[in-house]
Design an enzyme around this catalytic site. Structure first.
Site, mmCIF file in Angstrom:
data_model
loop_
_atom_site.group_PDB
_atom_site.id
_atom_site.type_symbol
_atom_site.label_atom_id
_atom_site.label_comp_id
_atom_site.label_asym_id
_atom_site.label_seq_id
_atom_site.Cartn_x
_atom_site.Cartn_y
_atom_site.Cartn_z
ATOM 1 N N TYR A 187 1.200 -1.142 -0.159
ATOM 2 C CA TYR A 187 0.135 -0.409 -0.106
ATOM 3 C C TYR A 187 1.007 1.218 -0.215
ATOM 4 O O TYR A 187 1.936 1.254 0.771
ATOM 5 C CB TYR A 187 -1.293 -0.206 1.338
ATOM 6 C CG TYR A 187 -1.061 1.104 1.493
ATOM 7 C CD1 TYR A 187 -2.339 2.142 0.436
ATOM 8 C CD2 TYR A 187 -1.905 2.119 2.499
ATOM 9 C CE1 TYR A 187 -3.618 3.205 0.956
ATOM 10 C CE2 TYR A 187 -2.038 2.951 3.340
ATOM 11 C CZ TYR A 187 -3.032 3.476 1.800
ATOM 12 O OH TYR A 187 -3.556 5.334 2.108
ATOM 13 N N LYS A 245 -11.739 -1.047 6.462
ATOM 14 C CA LYS A 245 -11.803 -1.706 5.146
ATOM 15 C C LYS A 245 -12.876 -2.768 4.993
ATOM 16 O O LYS A 245 -13.398 -2.576 6.078
ATOM 17 C CB LYS A 245 -10.919 -2.214 4.497
ATOM 18 C CG LYS A 245 -9.699 -1.278 4.137
ATOM 19 C CD LYS A 245 -10.229 -0.457 4.080
ATOM 20 C CE LYS A 245 -8.958 1.163 2.998
ATOM 21 N NZ LYS A 245 -8.187 1.346 4.167
HETATM 22 C C1 LIG Z 1 -3.903 -2.708 2.142
HETATM 23 C C2 LIG Z 1 -3.511 -1.040 3.212
HETATM 24 N N1 LIG Z 1 -3.456 -0.963 4.179
HETATM 25 C C3 LIG Z 1 -2.737 -0.440 5.171
HETATM 26 C C4 LIG Z 1 -4.119 0.804 4.942
HETATM 27 C C5 LIG Z 1 -4.056 1.881 5.539
HETATM 28 O O1 LIG Z 1 -5.436 2.045 6.190
HETATM 29 P P1 LIG Z 1 -6.269 3.832 6.988
HETATM 30 O O2 LIG Z 1 -6.415 4.388 6.055
HETATM 31 O O3 LIG Z 1 -7.345 3.325 8.217
HETATM 32 O O4 LIG Z 1 -4.313 4.361 7.621
HETATM 33 C C6 LIG Z 1 -4.348 0.655 4.091
HETATM 34 C C7 LIG Z 1 -5.174 1.985 3.371
HETATM 35 O O5 LIG Z 1 -5.804 2.003 2.476
HETATM 36 C C8 LIG Z 1 -4.370 -0.501 3.302
HETATM 37 O O6 LIG Z 1 -5.388 -0.320 2.255
#
Ligand SMILES: Cc1ncc(COP(=O)(O)O)c(C=O)c1O
Length: 385
Positions: free
Chosen positions: A104, A201
């Site tokens: 990500y 998510k």
């Molecule tokens: C695979 C993955 N990990 C971590 C995150 C980070 O999460 P957050 O947006 O809740 O900080 C995301 C966000 O899109 C993600 O898709």
């Protein structure tokens, strides 16, 4: 409400970590919206002193998700990135980390722009190729940080083999399980030491909360994360904890529909003359389809496909009506996005190209709507391409 050790996944999702409220019998864990707790006498309290350190709503969620992932303890944070930041505090200056190369974008940004300031180093490797991971190991390597499937081009890492490799080198395996959800795969069963999620998510699932969680199994990790969650204070609020706890009750039901819609859309897109490559582990043409079948329960709701050019992608994104043009994923409503300019904009262009994130690549997070409505929407939008 006592769960037996044999309780199955959907039962665990619904009940783990929750008891009827002791003061009223309320079946749903209340939102304990309080900053502090009154003590009966000096040194005499009910286990709750200050709400950064302990909160009953957050505690219920942490126990719930720890059980869902098959871990020993859970730690809920204000966002997925705060959770990953807490994992970063397990490292010491001089340590080296191997990371899935199309992780990500926000994780890459945290590692590359923040944690490198603390004498930590990172190698970005295609973790679906464990021989390359092994070659990247150095005496300083302390962590293998894996996403599987990767976002958005769906490469799969063999979790059991990755755990064996990591442990042979005395390295922790950390799995960001956001994309799959624990319904689809439970990395701790394959040997992972830590699992993290953006609860924003699938775990919350309703696009109305931002949060993150870390699930741990090792006692030393549990002790450190308990300390650091309180020391840094990036905790999940009671209201968000309540929302995610409500979300996990229907995780199994929702994931069944995400799986069904994801597969149906991938098949539909593969057969469409205007669509190029479709990335979805459930398609027999996916290079790791057999591994995906072994490791995953269903193939999820995330699909990426190539339309060949930025212009074609722009036309599709402008024509969809039911799919909402938005970042994020894993909610009950279908979202569509353009990784190169949205989720992966912080990844340098040459790295994007190396991973396969072209300008024509479009990503869908299939929601739980009626599949025929989703297909109708894409049919009319592809007519405009
Ligand atoms: C695979 C993955 N990990 C971590 C995150 C980070 O999460 P957050 O947006 O809740 O900080 C995301 C966000 O899109 C993600 O898709």
């Amino acid at each position: 409400m006592k769960l037996t050790s044999r309780a199955r996944f959907s039962t665990v999702c619904l009940h783990a970590g929750q008891e009827p409220d002791p003061s009223t019998g309320a079946i749903i864990t209340p939102i304990y919206q309080t900053s502090t707790y009154v003590q009966e006498a000096l040194g005499k309290h009910k286990g709750f002193e200050y709400a950064r350190t302990q909160n009953p709503t957050r505690m219920a969620l942490e126990r719930n998700i720890a059980a869902i992932e098959g871990g020993k303890a859970g730690f809920a944070f204000a966002s997925g990135m705060a959770a990953i930041g807490a994992i970063g505090t397990l490292l010491k200056s001089g340590d080296h980390v191997i990371v899935s190369d199309n992780t990500y974008g926000g994780t890459f940004r945290l590692f590359d722009k923040v944690l490198t300031r603390y004498q930590l180093s990172f190698s970005y490797i295609d973790t679906s190729k464990l021989d390359e991971v092994e070659r990247a190991m150095t005496p300083a390597t302390r962590m293998l940080f894996v996403e599987t499937p990767t976002n958005p081009v769906m490469r799969i890492t063999d979790l059991r083999a990755a755990a064996d490799l990591a442990h042979r080198h005395d390295v922790r395996l950390v799995v960001d399980n956001t994309f799959a959800s624990p319904y689809i795969q439970r990395p701790i069963e394959h040997g992972a030491d830590l699992v993290t999620h953006s609860t924003t998510k699938y775990l919350n699932g309703h696009s109305d909360s931002v949060g993150g969680v870390v699930v741990a199994v090792r006692d030393d990790d549990i002790e450190w994360l308990t300390f650091v969650q309180n020391a840094e204070g990036a905790i999940l609020s009671p209201f968000d904890s309540f929302l995610v706890l409500r979300g996990t009750k229907t995780l199994a039901l929702r994931m069944q529909q995400h799986n069904a819609n994801g597969l149906a859309l991938a098949e539909f897109l593969s057969a469409h003359p205007k669509v190029g490559h479709v990335y979805y582990p459930g398609l027999p043409a996916h290079p790791q389809h057999e591994l995906a079948k072994r490791q995953m329960r269903g193939f999820g709701g995330m699909i990426a496909f190539d339309l060949g050019s930025l212009e074609a992608a722009r036309r599709l994104l402008g024509a969809v009506r039911l799919h909402a043009l938005a970042e994020s994923l894993g909610g009950v409503e279908s979202l569509i996005s353009h990784p190169a300019t949205m989720t992966h904009a912080s990844v340098p262009a040459e790295r994007r190209a190396a991973i396969g994130i072209t300008e024509g690549l479009v990503r869908i997070s299939a929601g739980v709507e009626d599949i025929e409505d989703l297909k109708d929407d894409l049919t009319q939008a592809l007519d405009a391409v």
